[in-house]
Design a protein around this motif. Structure first.
Motif, PDB file in Angstrom:
ATOM      1  N   UNK A 178     -22.067 -27.471   2.253  1.00  0.00           N
ATOM      2  CA  UNK A 178     -21.534 -26.762   1.084  1.00  0.00           C
ATOM      3  C   UNK A 178     -20.009 -26.633   1.186  1.00  0.00           C
ATOM      4  N   UNK A 179     -19.540 -26.168   2.340  1.00  0.00           N
ATOM      5  CA  UNK A 179     -18.091 -25.991   2.515  1.00  0.00           C
ATOM      6  C   UNK A 179     -17.365 -27.338   2.539  1.00  0.00           C
ATOM      7  N   UNK A 180     -18.019 -28.373   3.053  1.00  0.00           N
ATOM      8  CA  UNK A 180     -17.456 -29.719   3.013  1.00  0.00           C
ATOM      9  C   UNK A 180     -17.278 -30.156   1.559  1.00  0.00           C
ATOM     10  N   UNK A 181     -18.237 -29.800   0.714  1.00  0.00           N
ATOM     11  CA  UNK A 181     -18.093 -30.075  -0.717  1.00  0.00           C
ATOM     12  C   UNK A 181     -16.827 -29.446  -1.275  1.00  0.00           C
ATOM     13  N   UNK A 182     -16.574 -28.197  -0.897  1.00  0.00           N
ATOM     14  CA  UNK A 182     -15.326 -27.559  -1.338  1.00  0.00           C
ATOM     15  C   UNK A 182     -14.114 -28.301  -0.792  1.00  0.00           C
ATOM     16  N   UNK A 183     -14.153 -28.649   0.491  1.00  0.00           N
ATOM     17  CA  UNK A 183     -13.003 -29.296   1.127  1.00  0.00           C
ATOM     18  C   UNK A 183     -12.672 -30.633   0.473  1.00  0.00           C
ATOM     19  N   UNK A 184     -13.703 -31.379   0.086  1.00  0.00           N
ATOM     20  CA  UNK A 184     -13.475 -32.698  -0.501  1.00  0.00           C
ATOM     21  C   UNK A 184     -13.269 -32.654  -2.009  1.00  0.00           C
ATOM     22  N   UNK A 220     -25.862 -20.224  -7.996  1.00  0.00           N
ATOM     23  CA  UNK A 220     -25.014 -20.983  -8.913  1.00  0.00           C
ATOM     24  C   UNK A 220     -24.185 -20.068  -9.812  1.00  0.00           C
ATOM     25  N   UNK A 221     -23.348 -19.254  -9.202  1.00  0.00           N
ATOM     26  CA  UNK A 221     -22.605 -18.247  -9.929  1.00  0.00           C
ATOM     27  C   UNK A 221     -21.335 -18.755 -10.602  1.00  0.00           C
ATOM     28  N   UNK A 222     -20.780 -19.858 -10.165  1.00  0.00           N
ATOM     29  CA  UNK A 222     -19.565 -20.350 -10.803  1.00  0.00           C
ATOM     30  C   UNK A 222     -19.539 -21.870 -10.744  1.00  0.00           C
ATOM     31  N   UNK A 223     -18.645 -22.445 -11.514  1.00  0.00           N
ATOM     32  CA  UNK A 223     -18.552 -23.900 -11.590  1.00  0.00           C
ATOM     33  C   UNK A 223     -18.311 -24.573 -10.257  1.00  0.00           C
ATOM     34  N   UNK A 224     -17.323 -24.097  -9.512  1.00  0.00           N
ATOM     35  CA  UNK A 224     -17.029 -24.771  -8.241  1.00  0.00           C
ATOM     36  C   UNK A 224     -18.128 -24.537  -7.210  1.00  0.00           C
ATOM     37  N   UNK A 225     -18.813 -23.411  -7.296  1.00  0.00           N
ATOM     38  CA  UNK A 225     -19.945 -23.172  -6.384  1.00  0.00           C
ATOM     39  C   UNK A 225     -21.100 -24.109  -6.734  1.00  0.00           C
ATOM     40  N   UNK A 226     -21.352 -24.319  -8.017  1.00  0.00           N
ATOM     41  CA  UNK A 226     -22.396 -25.267  -8.435  1.00  0.00           C
ATOM     42  C   UNK A 226     -22.077 -26.668  -7.927  1.00  0.00           C
ATOM     43  N   UNK A 227     -20.808 -27.060  -8.059  1.00  0.00           N
ATOM     44  CA  UNK A 227     -20.400 -28.387  -7.600  1.00  0.00           C
ATOM     45  C   UNK A 227     -20.571 -28.531  -6.092  1.00  0.00           C
ATOM     46  N   UNK A 228     -20.202 -27.517  -5.325  1.00  0.00           N
ATOM     47  CA  UNK A 228     -20.364 -27.564  -3.868  1.00  0.00           C
ATOM     48  C   UNK A 228     -21.844 -27.588  -3.490  1.00  0.00           C
ATOM     49  N   UNK A 229     -22.669 -26.847  -4.224  1.00  0.00           N
ATOM     50  CA  UNK A 229     -24.114 -26.863  -3.969  1.00  0.00           C
ATOM     51  C   UNK A 229     -24.707 -28.234  -4.274  1.00  0.00           C
TER      52      UNK A 229
END
Length: 152
Positions: free
Chosen positions: A75-81, A98-107
């Protein structure tokens, strides 16, 4: 403009070819992203950009041998990339809702990275609960991946 889902798949293909694995710890190291295991209270993980260096922090209460550790790093790697300049926290019982857009994308990134098409085929005769028991992954992550079209 490239969609986030397309970018995620492209990045996953690239790093899997580069490293020969879908292991998020190995991929993070190959991408120059540091991982630190530290006390974080009720936060499971966090991504931060500190002085142009990317860091993934994982709560020291999580065993490095557990599937949850891999889920948090993925998940955090998704944020990093995907969200290099955003500082994001993986908050217990919130992020997988899935509370926000960037969290959904990282998930979605974590689900794509950890659950490939071969794994889906292997568990095709199983219930979601059996899939979760077999992999150790949270139900929300498995359901999220099963909603996505196969792409690899």
């Amino acid at each position: 403009m490239e969609s986030t889902d397309h970018k995620s798949r492209r990045l996953i293909r690239y790093y899997v070819r580069l490293t020969g694995t879908r292991n998020p710890v190995t991929i993070a190291k190959a991408a120059g992203i540091r991982i630190a295991i530290v006390p974080l209270g009720n936060i499971l993980g966090n991504y931060k950009l500190i002085k142009r260096k990317r860091w993934i922090f994982v709560n020291s209460d999580i065993s490095v041998d557990s599937p949850l550790f891999l889920v948090i790093v993925a998940h955090e790697l998704g944020h990093a990339l995907l969200h290099r300049k955003e500082n994001c926290a993986f908050i217990k019982n919130k992020t997988l809702l899935l509370t926000s857009g960037i969290e959904r994308e990282a998930n979605r990134f974590a689900a794509e990275l950890l659950i490939d098409d071969d794994m889906i085929s292997e568990y095709k005769e199983c219930t979601i609960e059996q899939f979760c028991q077999g992999t150790g992954y949270p139900k929300e992550l498995v359901e999220l991946r099963l909603k996505q079209p196969t792409a690899f």
